[in-house]
Design an enzyme around this catalytic site. Sequence first.
Site, PDB file in Angstrom:
ATOM      1  N   GLU A 119       0.848  -1.188   0.000  1.00 26.67           N
ATOM      2  CA  GLU A 119       0.000   0.000   0.000  1.00 26.67           C
ATOM      3  C   GLU A 119       0.886   1.241   0.000  1.00 26.67           C
ATOM      4  O   GLU A 119       1.227   1.793   1.056  1.00 26.67           O
ATOM      5  CB  GLU A 119      -0.943  -0.005   1.210  1.00 26.67           C
TER       6      GLU A 119
ATOM      7  N   LYS B 194      -4.237 -14.639  18.355  1.00 24.24           N
ATOM      8  CA  LYS B 194      -4.580 -14.288  16.969  1.00 24.24           C
ATOM      9  C   LYS B 194      -6.079 -14.260  16.728  1.00 24.24           C
ATOM     10  O   LYS B 194      -6.565 -14.642  15.677  1.00 24.24           O
ATOM     11  CB  LYS B 194      -3.871 -15.238  16.000  1.00 24.24           C
TER      12      LYS B 194
ATOM     13  N   ASP C  26       5.582 -12.216  13.783  1.00 21.75           N
ATOM     14  CA  ASP C  26       4.496 -13.076  13.317  1.00 21.75           C
ATOM     15  C   ASP C  26       3.343 -12.167  12.908  1.00 21.75           C
ATOM     16  O   ASP C  26       2.641 -11.611  13.755  1.00 21.75           O
ATOM     17  CB  ASP C  26       4.069 -14.026  14.440  1.00 21.75           C
TER      18      ASP C  26
ATOM     19  N   HIS D  74      -4.458   8.316  -2.746  1.00 15.44           N
ATOM     20  CA  HIS D  74      -4.351   6.920  -3.147  1.00 15.44           C
ATOM     21  C   HIS D  74      -4.167   6.794  -4.655  1.00 15.44           C
ATOM     22  O   HIS D  74      -3.293   6.058  -5.130  1.00 15.44           O
ATOM     23  CB  HIS D  74      -5.609   6.145  -2.698  1.00 15.44           C
TER      24      HIS D  74
END
Length: 346
Positions: free
Chosen positions: A34, A165, A241, A336
């Site tokens: 991005e 998670k 991670d 963007h």
Amino acid sequence: MHAVAGVPMKWVGPLRISGNAATTETAVPLATYEAPLWPSVGRGAKVSMLVDGGITATLVDDRMTRSVLVEADDAATAHSAALQIDARFEELRETVRTCSSYAELVGIRHEIAGNLLFVRWEFTTGDASGHNMATLAAERLLDHLLWTIPGISYGSISGNYCSDKKATAVNGILGRGKNVVTELLVPRATVHDVLRTTAASIVRLNLHKNLIGTVLAGGVRTANAHYANMLLAFYLATGQDAANIVEGSQGVTVAEDRDGDLYFSCTLPNLIVGTVGNGKSLPFVEANLSRLGCLVDRESGGNARRLAAIAAATVLCGELSLLAAQTNPGELMRAHIGLERRSVGS
């Protein structure tokens, strides 16, 4: 044969940080597809350099968790086992010390559902993020419980009350990993000149978007615009991670208008980062951690706490910049479209 996935990475900043875990001026590495994220975080970093002391990052807690599940004959037996576990804290702490030089048991919490007992072990884990260390210690503790407490049997080494998670209320309330609060007081002139908005506009947007919008969406212990964007880019660049952004993106943005000056804060209760362990020996990761000053000789845990403070400050930079952009109609999409087309063209 191992293939390497190349994610574009840039150093952004520098940004200025002070606080109980790090006092530094440093650029930060962000690995992302991005492209607008780099200049967006860069704008927040510029603001931090214009403020005395920069971003204040306060580390308020540090603990990795792993929950185990045991099955009892009935609820009364599960309750009796829970009481025995609480009473044996020092004994259990010594059990952990026999299997690790760095893990330290610092807390125990439990829940009972029917005849099931969920025990959430809480550890400090030095400079490691602590997943494997906590699991090994939890396994040793579970073996000890099964051997010494009658009426219970093995359920699972992980009972989901950790909660690993997954975006859960328990992690938002109790924290998992490093709990860091970042703050910045931006003068009115800087809000106008650099962010091209006003404190009142950002406060209004934070209330309407981050707080009310998230409530309507059913968010779990969270109220922010895009913590996950900065965390993923930072985690990939520093060998973390990446799946830990699930709970890591839980957090609360606070904004106040102080007579035209902007008080801006991001609270991140679930920053799971480490400077040793799996992934940290990759050459680019080692180079990045070294440049961040996170591989020097410090007391155990000091490098990981410094890394967490830098990560949290990076989140604030990106959060502040995005909210500022969203107070101005059209600014976000123009950025963007322009930046992503330029990135593709290059």
